[in-house]
Each structure stands twice: as C-alpha cells, then as structure tokens.
Design an enzyme around this catalytic site. Sequence first.
Site, short mmCIF file in Angstrom:
data_model
loop_
_atom_site.label_atom_id
_atom_site.label_comp_id
_atom_site.label_asym_id
_atom_site.label_seq_id
_atom_site.Cartn_x
_atom_site.Cartn_y
_atom_site.Cartn_z
N GLY A 12 0.83 -1.22 0.00
CA GLY A 12 0.00 0.00 0.00
C GLY A 12 0.85 1.26 0.00
O GLY A 12 0.49 2.28 0.58
N GLN A 16 -2.03 7.39 1.16
CA GLN A 16 -1.75 8.66 1.88
C GLN A 16 -0.53 8.52 2.78
O GLN A 16 0.35 9.37 2.77
CB GLN A 16 -2.97 9.06 2.72
N ILE A 39 -0.98 -2.15 -5.47
CA ILE A 39 -1.73 -2.97 -6.43
C ILE A 39 -1.25 -2.68 -7.88
O ILE A 39 -1.16 -3.59 -8.68
CB ILE A 39 -3.26 -2.77 -6.25
N TYR A 143 -14.69 -1.61 8.07
CA TYR A 143 -13.31 -1.19 8.35
C TYR A 143 -12.94 -1.49 9.80
O TYR A 143 -11.92 -2.11 10.08
CB TYR A 143 -13.23 0.31 8.06
N1 SER Z 1 -8.79 8.03 8.76
C1 SER Z 1 -9.51 6.79 8.95
C2 SER Z 1 -10.87 6.87 8.38
O1 SER Z 1 -11.46 7.92 8.49
C3 SER Z 1 -9.58 6.48 10.43
O2 SER Z 1 -8.65 5.53 10.74
O3 SER Z 1 -11.37 5.90 7.89
#
Ligand code: SER
Length: 317
Positions: A12, A16, A39, A143
């Site tokens: 990755g 960012q 990727i 997530y």
């Molecule tokens: N910056 C991330 C998000 O907003 C938080 O870990 O998904």
Amino acid sequence: MQQAHGKLLITGSSGQIGTELTGTLVERYGADRVIATDISKPGRKDCNTAALDVTEADSVKNIVKKEGVTTIVHLAAILSAKGEKTPDFAFDVNVNGMRNVLSAAAAVSGVKLFFPSTIGIFGADTPRDNVPIETITRPTTMYGITKLFCEQLGEYYFRRYGLDVRGLRLPGIVSYKTPPGGGTTDYSIEMLRAAAGGENYTCFLKKETMLPMMYMPDALGAIVKLLEAPSSALVHRTNFNVMAFSFCPSDLENEIRKINPGFSVSYAPDERQEIADTWPRSLDSSAAAREWGFSAKYTLSEMVRDMLMNLAPLPEK
Ligand code: SER
C-alpha cells in the site's frame, strides 16, 4: 542511516501514508533495502518497486522469500467510508491481506511486521473520552470490524509463532502530499485544501463532531519509533492508542479563519456522520509514550499553518 538487516517491504505504498512513509524509510535504511509495492507498480524512483496484490497469498509469500524481506510495513487497506461502499472488497483486502502477510512473515524466521490499526475499531458503546487501550470494542463498520480482527490475528501470530508484530491505532491523519483513500476524517484535508485554493467548503460531518487527529510528520515519527523499539520493551503489541489533539470541523474552520478570515464552511452531514458518531473524541496514548516513547509535536494551529503554507502561499499580511 540506521542499520536494518535484509529488505523492508511496504504494501500500500502509494496511499496517503505510504507515499510519505516510504520516503522516510528510504532515508533511514537506504534505497537498496526498500521495496515499495502497491496494487499497481508504484511510479516512484527513489527505491525498488513492484506490483503486489496482498489478497494473493502466493504473490506475498514469493516476494518475501525471493527478496529476503526481514521487515514488512503492511499499509494496504480499505478505509472506513470506502469500506461501507464496498464491504466485500474491504473484507478481502483487510482480512485476507493481513492473513497473507502474517503467514508469509511467519514462514521466515526473524521477520518484523508493522501494520496500522485505527480509531475505527471502537464503537458506539465505547466511552468517548480519553479511551484506554482495553475497553469496549464493538465496531459497526466493515473497516472497524476488519481492523479489530487484524489486531487480534496479529497477537495470535505473536503468541503462537513468536512473530514480532507491532501495530498502533491511528487517529485521522492530516497531510498535503497524497490524498487519503476514502476515510471519515478526510473532511479535514478537504477543508484545508478548499481554504488554500481560495474556495469555501461544504463539510460532510456536523460542525461539533470531535475526533482524535494527528499531523503526518508526527504519524511518521510514531511509526518509525514503534518499528525500532526493542521488542522486550513492548507490553502491548498491536493495539497502541496514539493521538496528537482532538478537534471538530468548526474548530478547524475557526483555526483557518485566523489566517484566512474570508473562509467559510457550510455543513451538510451525509452517511459518514453515522460512522463518526461511533468513534471516540480522544484516546489515552500513555502506553505508547511509556513503552516506546511516543510523542506528537504539532499543535492544531501549527498544523493548520503548515498545511496552508504547503498547499498554497499564505495571503499577504
Ligand atoms: N482516517 C480513517 C478513516 O477515516 C480512520 O482511521 O477511515
């Protein structure tokens, strides 16, 4: 330059954090030791690069073996807002990716593995302020669920196979070099970019939504510190809380207005508000400070000034 044995693999690396962390690691360990992957093959010229899909177990295993990798910085992941749009994909990348990386690492002796976890592992039942490491963790986003699983799977590999796994729960990270990949805290960067470009901003979170945050240089410093800490100093492994400061959208707006008084924000919360409403306002980072010397230098106003300076020249005084 620091001594590192063998190669350091970053997954990755075009994201960012990856774009900036790769540069930091190249400076620290030398270009010939670093392999930046994503990727699609990363376009950078300052180190070795390769295309790597972390969901392909054999590809991960092969590169680790073939290149003599001894440190893995596993950044490839799908963030909160994007994960809610593509939950199956987020599961695949976050869970299977982590499993593949852990198993490739455990197949070779002496490998160290770092990965970032997140404030997203907390949920609506978690206390909101100064949240300790051990608390109620019932995340409701794909997530958060997958990253909590990564923390626990990492601990499992540490206990069962002695793999040196390390991870920290990052707050929202603010930076100007590479845009974030679809998170809930992205509003902060969008707001600063709008201000720097002389535009007003419509914020997708409510103005009072307070979240823990950090400026990129402090995040890079924290990752390097944790990566280099002596293993014997670590009581925790994969779940260190870290944050620099908390702010809400209107705090950021006010801070920007100190420099750019004409700037204004309107508020139109969307589905990302629901995600933010389940996350804490602040975290207790004391274990990170105690066990590996975590500290953050930038205050909110220093960060805002630095961001605006780097995104666009400040207006004449
Ligand atoms: N910056 C991330 C998000 O907003 C938080 O870990 O998904």
